[in-house]
Design a protein around this motif. Structure first.
Motif, PDB file in Angstrom:
ATOM      1  N   SER A 269      50.112  44.907  57.437  1.00 21.06           N
ATOM      2  CA  SER A 269      50.267  44.273  56.126  1.00 21.06           C
ATOM      3  C   SER A 269      49.722  42.847  56.148  1.00 21.06           C
ATOM      4  CB  SER A 269      51.748  44.272  55.737  1.00 21.06           C
ATOM      5  OG  SER A 269      51.952  43.572  54.540  1.00 21.06           O
ATOM      6  N   CYS A 270      50.036  42.112  57.193  1.00 19.54           N
ATOM      7  CA  CYS A 270      49.555  40.733  57.326  1.00 19.54           C
ATOM      8  C   CYS A 270      48.032  40.696  57.365  1.00 19.54           C
ATOM      9  CB  CYS A 270      50.137  40.094  58.587  1.00 19.54           C
ATOM     10  SG  CYS A 270      49.618  38.393  58.877  1.00 19.54           S
TER      11      CYS A 270
ATOM     12  N   CYS B 293      42.494  35.746  61.029  1.00 13.16           N
ATOM     13  CA  CYS B 293      43.496  36.755  60.678  1.00 13.16           C
ATOM     14  C   CYS B 293      44.129  37.352  61.931  1.00 13.16           C
ATOM     15  CB  CYS B 293      42.888  37.834  59.795  1.00 13.16           C
ATOM     16  SG  CYS B 293      42.434  37.228  58.141  1.00 13.16           S
TER      17      CYS B 293
ATOM     18  N   LEU C 249      38.775  36.879  51.269  1.00 15.47           N
ATOM     19  CA  LEU C 249      37.732  37.328  50.347  1.00 15.47           C
ATOM     20  C   LEU C 249      37.893  36.683  48.974  1.00 15.47           C
ATOM     21  CD1 LEU C 249      37.545  41.087  51.347  1.00 15.47           C
ATOM     22  CD2 LEU C 249      35.943  39.260  51.943  1.00 15.47           C
ATOM     23  N   ASP C 250      39.142  36.569  48.497  1.00 15.70           N
ATOM     24  CA  ASP C 250      39.390  35.893  47.219  1.00 15.70           C
ATOM     25  C   ASP C 250      38.891  34.457  47.252  1.00 15.70           C
ATOM     26  OD1 ASP C 250      40.608  38.170  46.214  1.00 15.70           O
ATOM     27  OD2 ASP C 250      42.662  37.421  46.516  1.00 15.70           O
ATOM     28  N   THR C 251      39.197  33.768  48.338  1.00 14.77           N
ATOM     29  CA  THR C 251      38.787  32.375  48.485  1.00 14.77           C
ATOM     30  C   THR C 251      37.270  32.261  48.550  1.00 14.77           C
ATOM     31  OG1 THR C 251      40.839  31.853  49.636  1.00 14.77           O
ATOM     32  CG2 THR C 251      39.018  30.304  49.918  1.00 14.77           C
TER      33      THR C 251
ATOM     34  N   ALA D  26      45.883  42.911  56.198  1.00 10.14           N
ATOM     35  CA  ALA D  26      45.332  43.273  54.888  1.00 10.14           C
ATOM     36  C   ALA D  26      45.437  42.098  53.923  1.00 10.14           C
ATOM     37  CB  ALA D  26      46.059  44.489  54.327  1.00 10.14           C
ATOM     38  N   ASN D  27      46.599  41.436  53.895  1.00 11.17           N
ATOM     39  CA  ASN D  27      46.768  40.282  53.004  1.00 11.17           C
ATOM     40  C   ASN D  27      45.858  39.129  53.401  1.00 11.17           C
ATOM     41  OD1 ASN D  27      48.706  41.437  51.326  1.00 11.17           O
ATOM     42  ND2 ASN D  27      50.378  40.832  52.690  1.00 11.17           N
ATOM     43  N   CYS D  28      45.719  38.896  54.682  1.00  9.34           N
ATOM     44  CA  CYS D  28      44.866  37.806  55.174  1.00  9.34           C
ATOM     45  C   CYS D  28      43.412  38.039  54.761  1.00  9.34           C
ATOM     46  CB  CYS D  28      44.994  37.705  56.694  1.00  9.34           C
ATOM     47  SG  CYS D  28      44.068  36.341  57.421  1.00  9.34           S
ATOM     48  N   VAL D  29      42.931  39.251  54.954  1.00 14.81           N
ATOM     49  CA  VAL D  29      41.549  39.579  54.580  1.00 14.81           C
ATOM     50  C   VAL D  29      41.373  39.448  53.070  1.00 14.81           C
ATOM     51  CG1 VAL D  29      39.846  41.442  54.479  1.00 14.81           C
ATOM     52  CG2 VAL D  29      41.110  41.015  56.593  1.00 14.81           C
ATOM     53  N   ASP D  30      42.344  39.948  52.307  1.00  9.45           N
ATOM     54  CA  ASP D  30      42.260  39.838  50.842  1.00  9.45           C
ATOM     55  C   ASP D  30      42.180  38.382  50.403  1.00  9.45           C
ATOM     56  OD1 ASP D  30      42.284  42.570  50.524  1.00  9.45           O
ATOM     57  OD2 ASP D  30      44.420  42.672  49.974  1.00  9.45           O
ATOM     58  N   ARG D  31      43.019  37.518  50.965  1.00 13.16           N
ATOM     59  CA  ARG D  31      43.012  36.102  50.588  1.00 13.16           C
ATOM     60  C   ARG D  31      41.707  35.434  51.003  1.00 13.16           C
ATOM     61  NH1 ARG D  31      46.575  38.429  48.888  1.00 13.16           N
ATOM     62  NH2 ARG D  31      44.903  38.672  47.400  1.00 13.16           N
TER      63      ARG D  31
END
Length: 82
Positions: free
Chosen positions: A55-56, A36, A65-67, A58-63
Motif C-alpha cells: 500500500s505504501c 519509495c 507521479l501526481d507531483t 502504491a501511494n508513494c508512486v501515485d504521489r
C-alpha cells in the motif's frame, strides 16, 4: 554541427532531444524507486511485500507521479506565458 545541412541538423536536434527526454525519464524512475523503497520497505525483503509495504509503495508512486505531472503542467504554463 555547422558542417551539416539544415535537414541533418534538425534530425540531430530531434535525436538529441529524444535521448535527453529518455534520460530524464530514466532518472525520474530511479529516483522514485529509491525514495519509495527507502520509505516503504522497512523489513528484510522477501518474495512478497507485506500489505502495508504494498500500500505504501502504491501511494508513494501515485504521489510521485501526481507531483511530476503537476510540475510539468506548471513548466508548460510558464513557457506559454513567456
Amino acid at each position: 554541427m555547422d558542417n551539416f545541412d539544415e535537414a541533418t541538423q534538425n534530425e540531430l536536434r530531434t535525436f538529441i532531444d529524444r535521448e535527453q527526454a529518455q534520460a530524464r525519464i530514466a532518472q525520474s524512475i530511479h529516483t522514485m524507486t529509491s525514495r519509495c523503497w527507502d520509505k516503504c520497505v522497512t523489513g528484510t525483503p522477501s518474495t512478497r511485500f507485506s500489505r502495508g509495504e504494498e500500500s505504501c509503495l502504491a501511494n508513494c508512486v501515485d504521489r510521485f507521479l501526481d507531483t511530476s505531472l503537476y510540475l510539468v503542467k506548471q513548466l508548460e504554463a510558464q513557457r506559454h506565458s513567456l
